[in-house]
Design a protein around this motif. Structure first.
Motif, mmCIF file in Angstrom:
data_model
loop_
_atom_site.group_PDB
_atom_site.id
_atom_site.type_symbol
_atom_site.label_atom_id
_atom_site.label_comp_id
_atom_site.label_asym_id
_atom_site.label_seq_id
_atom_site.Cartn_x
_atom_site.Cartn_y
_atom_site.Cartn_z
ATOM 1 N N ASP A 48 0.809 -1.216 0.000
ATOM 2 C CA ASP A 48 0.000 0.000 0.000
ATOM 3 C C ASP A 48 0.849 1.275 0.000
ATOM 4 O O ASP A 48 0.358 2.338 0.391
ATOM 5 C CB ASP A 48 -0.932 -0.001 1.210
ATOM 6 N N ALA A 49 2.116 1.163 -0.416
ATOM 7 C CA ALA A 49 2.953 2.367 -0.510
ATOM 8 C C ALA A 49 2.311 3.352 -1.487
ATOM 9 O O ALA A 49 1.972 2.991 -2.620
ATOM 10 C CB ALA A 49 4.354 2.000 -0.982
ATOM 11 N N GLU A 50 2.124 4.588 -1.049
ATOM 12 C CA GLU A 50 1.422 5.576 -1.871
ATOM 13 C C GLU A 50 2.411 6.395 -2.699
ATOM 14 O O GLU A 50 3.310 7.034 -2.156
ATOM 15 C CB GLU A 50 0.597 6.502 -0.987
ATOM 16 N N PRO A 51 2.272 6.385 -4.017
ATOM 17 C CA PRO A 51 3.151 7.184 -4.868
ATOM 18 C C PRO A 51 2.754 8.654 -4.829
ATOM 19 O O PRO A 51 1.625 9.003 -4.474
ATOM 20 C CB PRO A 51 2.913 6.592 -6.254
ATOM 21 N N ALA A 87 8.428 4.911 -4.514
ATOM 22 C CA ALA A 87 7.244 4.071 -4.678
ATOM 23 C C ALA A 87 6.622 4.207 -6.066
ATOM 24 O O ALA A 87 5.732 3.442 -6.412
ATOM 25 C CB ALA A 87 6.198 4.426 -3.619
ATOM 26 N N TRP A 88 7.075 5.184 -6.878
ATOM 27 C CA TRP A 88 6.437 5.439 -8.170
ATOM 28 C C TRP A 88 6.763 4.330 -9.164
ATOM 29 O O TRP A 88 7.926 4.044 -9.442
ATOM 30 C CB TRP A 88 6.892 6.785 -8.729
ATOM 31 N N GLY A 89 5.723 3.708 -9.712
ATOM 32 C CA GLY A 89 5.930 2.650 -10.697
ATOM 33 C C GLY A 89 5.449 3.015 -12.085
ATOM 34 O O GLY A 89 5.738 2.327 -13.051
ATOM 35 N N GLY A 90 4.703 4.113 -12.201
ATOM 36 C CA GLY A 90 4.155 4.540 -13.473
ATOM 37 C C GLY A 90 2.878 5.327 -13.222
ATOM 38 O O GLY A 90 2.587 5.721 -12.085
ATOM 39 N N CYS A 91 2.119 5.557 -14.276
ATOM 40 C CA CYS A 91 0.871 6.301 -14.101
ATOM 41 C C CYS A 91 -0.136 5.907 -15.159
ATOM 42 O O CYS A 91 0.215 5.467 -16.255
ATOM 43 C CB CYS A 91 1.115 7.812 -14.130
ATOM 44 N N TYR A 240 0.716 5.205 -9.824
ATOM 45 C CA TYR A 240 0.535 3.964 -9.072
ATOM 46 C C TYR A 240 1.903 3.495 -8.583
ATOM 47 O O TYR A 240 2.944 3.951 -9.086
ATOM 48 C CB TYR A 240 -0.161 2.883 -9.909
ATOM 49 N N ASN A 241 1.923 2.617 -7.582
ATOM 50 C CA ASN A 241 3.213 2.232 -6.999
ATOM 51 C C ASN A 241 3.896 1.139 -7.817
ATOM 52 O O ASN A 241 3.382 0.694 -8.849
ATOM 53 C CB ASN A 241 3.056 1.829 -5.530
ATOM 54 N N THR A 242 5.075 0.730 -7.372
ATOM 55 C CA THR A 242 5.896 -0.200 -8.134
ATOM 56 C C THR A 242 5.250 -1.570 -8.299
ATOM 57 O O THR A 242 5.683 -2.364 -9.133
ATOM 58 C CB THR A 242 7.265 -0.379 -7.457
ATOM 59 N N LEU A 243 4.231 -1.866 -7.494
ATOM 60 C CA LEU A 243 3.512 -3.135 -7.606
ATOM 61 C C LEU A 243 2.242 -2.997 -8.445
ATOM 62 O O LEU A 243 1.459 -3.925 -8.545
ATOM 63 C CB LEU A 243 3.155 -3.661 -6.211
#
Length: 274
Positions: A48-51, A87-91, A240-243
Motif C-alpha cells: 500500500d505504498a502511496e506514490p 514508490a512510483w511505478g508509473g501512471c 501507481y506504486n511499483t507493484l
C-alpha cells in the motif's frame, strides 16, 4: 550458571512434534548465551505504498521518426515520477475532450516501456556550423534525477540517429542526436558530437532552460482526430506504486491542458500550458 549441551539429532515426529537428542558438554557452563539471537522478522512488502504526483509533463507533437504514430495528429507525452519517490511505478493516463468535465482512460506510462527521460537544458548552444557539430556541448538536467541517459553511445549511433532528442519548443524546436554523453551529476548530462536539424527541424541556437526530451519507446503517444485541430484537451496522470497498486484518485491530480495544432503544422514541440 547454565550447563551447555550439544544437539546431536532432531527428529520430526509426524509434523506435530520434534524429538531433540542432546549430549552434555562436561566442564562448560555459561551464565549468558555465547551468541545473541533475534526472532525472525522475514520480508515485509508494503503493498500500500502511496506514490506521489508526477512531475509536470512535456506534451508535444511527435516528429516523423521511426515508431511515431502516422495516423491523425500524433501527440507525444513525457512524464515521470518525482526524484524522491521510490514508490512510483508509473501512471495511468486520462484525457478529456469536453473542457475537463469528463475523463476517459487512454493508456499507461511506465513498465514495460520504461520511464520517459525529459527535463530542460542547462546550457545554451549556437547553431551547428558543421555536421557533426563538435563545437557545441548541450547540458541537460532531467526532471527525475534518478533517471539515466545512456553513456555508452558511439559516434556511429549519432550518425544512425539512434539517440534522438527534442530540444526547444514551438518554432525553435529541433531534433538532434548525440554521439557522446557524459554524466556530470545525478540527472545532469553533457551531450556532444551532435547531429543537428534532423527530420525536417531547423538547426538553430537554443537558450538555457528550454524543454528537452529523449525520444525513445518510453514516450506515450496518442493519435488525435484531425478534426480536433485547434481544440484544447486535458490530460491527467494518476500515479501507481511499483507493484501496480494504489493508483491515485482521478479527482486528486492536476489537469494539464494542451491545444491541438493544425494537422498540417510542422510536427515539432509546442509549449505546454499547465
Amino acid at each position: 550458571m547454565e550447563q551447555v549441551w550439544r544437539i546431536t539429532e532432531i527428529q520430526d515426529d509426524d509434523g506435530d512434534f520434534f524429538t531433540v537428542t542432546a549430549m552434555e558438554v562436561p566442564g562448560v557452563a555459561r551464565s549468558t548465551p555465547q551468541y545473541n539471537w533475534n526472532s525472525s522478522q522475514g520480508f515485509f512488502q508494503n503493498f500500500d505504498a502511496e506514490p506521489e504526483n508526477v512531475v509536470a509533463p512535456i506534451i508535444f507533437v511527435m516528429p516523423p521518426i521511426p515508431g511515431a504514430f502516422s495516423n491523425g495528429i500524433p501527440i507525444g507525452i513525457a512524464v515521470s515520477g518525482q526524484s524522491s519517490d521510490g514508490a512510483w511505478g508509473g501512471c495511468q493516463v486520462y484525457c478529456s475532450v469536453d473542457g475537463g468535465s469528463n475523463y476517459f482512460w487512454v493508456g499507461m506510462i511506465g513498465k514495460p516501456n520504461g520511464t520517459p527521460r525529459y527535463g530542460t537544458t542547462n546550457t545554451s548552444i549556437t547553431a551547428g556550423a558543421a555536421t557533426p557539430d563538435t563545437a557545441n556541448t548541450l547540458g541537460v538536467l532531467l526532471a527525475n534525477t534518478t533517471a539515466q541517459i545512456e553513456t555508452s553511445v558511439t559516434h556511429a549511433d549519432a550518425a544512425a540517429m539512434q539517440t534522438l532528442c527534442l530540444v526547444g519548443t514551438g518554432s525553435t524546436a529541433e531534433i538532434i542526436s548525440f554521439g557522446v554523453a557524459a554524466l556530470v551529476s545525478a540527472g545532469d548530462y553533457d551531450l556532444s558530437y551532435l547531429y543537428r536539424g534532423l527530420y525536417g527541424s531547423t538547426n538553430q541556437s537554443h537558450a538555457s532552460n528550454v524543454p528537452f526530451v529523449r525520444l525513445d519507446g518510453s514516450i506515450f503517444q496518442i493519435a488525435m482526430d484531425p478534426g480536433m485541430a485547434g481544440q484544447t484537451v486535458y490530460f491527467k496522470f494518476c500515479s501507481y506504486n511499483t507493484l501496480g497498486r494504489m493508483a491515485q484518485d482521478l479527482s486528486s491530480v492536476t489537469a494539464y491542458s494542451y491545444a491541438i495544432p493544425q494537422a498540417t503544422q510542422t510536427p515539432v514541440a509546442l509549449a505546454l500550458t499547465p
